[in-house]
Scaffold this motif. Structure first.
Motif, PDB file in Angstrom:
ATOM      1  N   UNK A  61       0.785  -1.225   0.000  1.00 10.97           N
ATOM      2  CA  UNK A  61       0.000   0.000   0.000  1.00 10.97           C
ATOM      3  C   UNK A  61       0.819   1.278   0.000  1.00 10.97           C
ATOM      4  N   UNK A  62       2.143   1.164  -0.014  1.00 12.42           N
ATOM      5  CA  UNK A  62       3.010   2.340  -0.017  1.00 12.42           C
ATOM      6  C   UNK A  62       3.976   2.251  -1.196  1.00 12.42           C
ATOM      7  N   UNK A  63       4.448   3.407  -1.680  1.00 12.78           N
ATOM      8  CA  UNK A  63       5.462   3.348  -2.737  1.00 12.78           C
ATOM      9  C   UNK A  63       6.796   2.861  -2.159  1.00 12.78           C
ATOM     10  N   UNK A  64       7.625   2.206  -2.982  1.00  8.76           N
ATOM     11  CA  UNK A  64       8.945   1.786  -2.496  1.00  8.76           C
ATOM     12  C   UNK A  64       9.738   2.995  -2.013  1.00  8.76           C
ATOM     13  N   UNK A  65      10.562   2.786  -0.993  1.00  8.44           N
ATOM     14  CA  UNK A  65      11.423   3.876  -0.531  1.00  8.44           C
ATOM     15  C   UNK A  65      12.758   3.308  -0.093  1.00  8.44           C
ATOM     16  N   UNK A  66      13.780   4.091  -0.306  1.00  9.62           N
ATOM     17  CA  UNK A  66      15.119   3.704   0.104  1.00  9.62           C
ATOM     18  C   UNK A  66      15.355   4.194   1.521  1.00  9.62           C
ATOM     19  N   UNK A  67      15.829   3.283   2.369  1.00 15.81           N
ATOM     20  CA  UNK A  67      16.215   3.637   3.734  1.00 15.81           C
ATOM     21  C   UNK A  67      17.720   3.431   3.835  1.00 15.81           C
ATOM     22  N   UNK A  70      21.437   5.644   9.302  1.00 15.07           N
ATOM     23  CA  UNK A  70      20.960   6.779  10.081  1.00 15.07           C
ATOM     24  C   UNK A  70      19.454   6.968  10.036  1.00 15.07           C
ATOM     25  N   UNK A  71      18.759   6.181   9.224  1.00 12.01           N
ATOM     26  CA  UNK A  71      17.303   6.286   9.122  1.00 12.01           C
ATOM     27  C   UNK A  71      16.631   5.096   9.802  1.00 12.01           C
ATOM     28  N   UNK A  72      15.358   5.260  10.099  1.00 11.27           N
ATOM     29  CA  UNK A  72      14.575   4.206  10.751  1.00 11.27           C
ATOM     30  C   UNK A  72      13.231   4.081  10.052  1.00 11.27           C
ATOM     31  N   UNK A  73      12.558   2.964  10.330  1.00 20.37           N
ATOM     32  CA  UNK A  73      11.220   2.758   9.787  1.00 20.37           C
ATOM     33  C   UNK A  73      10.423   1.873  10.735  1.00 20.37           C
ATOM     34  N   UNK A  74       9.098   1.934  10.580  1.00 18.34           N
ATOM     35  CA  UNK A  74       8.181   1.132  11.387  1.00 18.34           C
ATOM     36  C   UNK A  74       7.245   0.395  10.440  1.00 18.34           C
ATOM     37  N   UNK A  75       7.063  -0.902  10.717  1.00 18.55           N
ATOM     38  CA  UNK A  75       6.096  -1.707   9.971  1.00 18.55           C
ATOM     39  C   UNK A  75       5.092  -2.237  10.991  1.00 18.55           C
TER      40      UNK A  75
END
Length: 114
Positions: A61-67, A70-75
């Motif tokens: 449901x989201x566009x691909x993104x590069x992480x 130094x970056x973080x993400x939540x699933x």
């Protein structure tokens, strides 16, 4: 923890949390250059921090993104997701998972329909 080729999860610690029937799992995650973390879900939330390298994160449901480092993400729990390392070095992350007790860390899933 079952491993896919090119994906390594190494348990750092596991402990109870204040939410009934939940536990926190902290793992070092490495995605080798050119490797893909196949589509999967977790029986709880994933909070990850990229320490080195980068990966393309694919969340239903989201566009691909590069992480990148130094970056973080939540699933959120139960959301189908995948990642691929298109870089020349391994992507290294710290993954924190707040899971239902007694459940496997990850379950394979079908790719979401566009």
């Amino acid at each position: 923890m079952a491993q896919a080729p090119g994906l390594t999860r190494t348990l750092v610690t596991k402990a109870d949390v204040s939410v009934p029937n939940r536990e926190a799992v902290v793992a070092r995650v490495e995605v080798a250059s050119g490797a893909v973390a196949a589509w999967h879900t977790h029986p709880g939330d994933e909070i990850s921090y990229v320490m080195e390298g980068q990966a393309v994160l694919l969340i239903a449901g989201q566009p691909p993104r590069t992480v990148a480092a130094g970056e973080a993400f939540v699933v959120p729990a139960g959301v189908v997701h995948s990642a691929r390392n298109e870089g020349t070095v391994a992507a290294k992350l710290v993954g924190v998972y707040v899971l239902e007790k007694g459940q496997a860390l990850a379950q394979p899933a079908s790719a979401p329909q566009p």
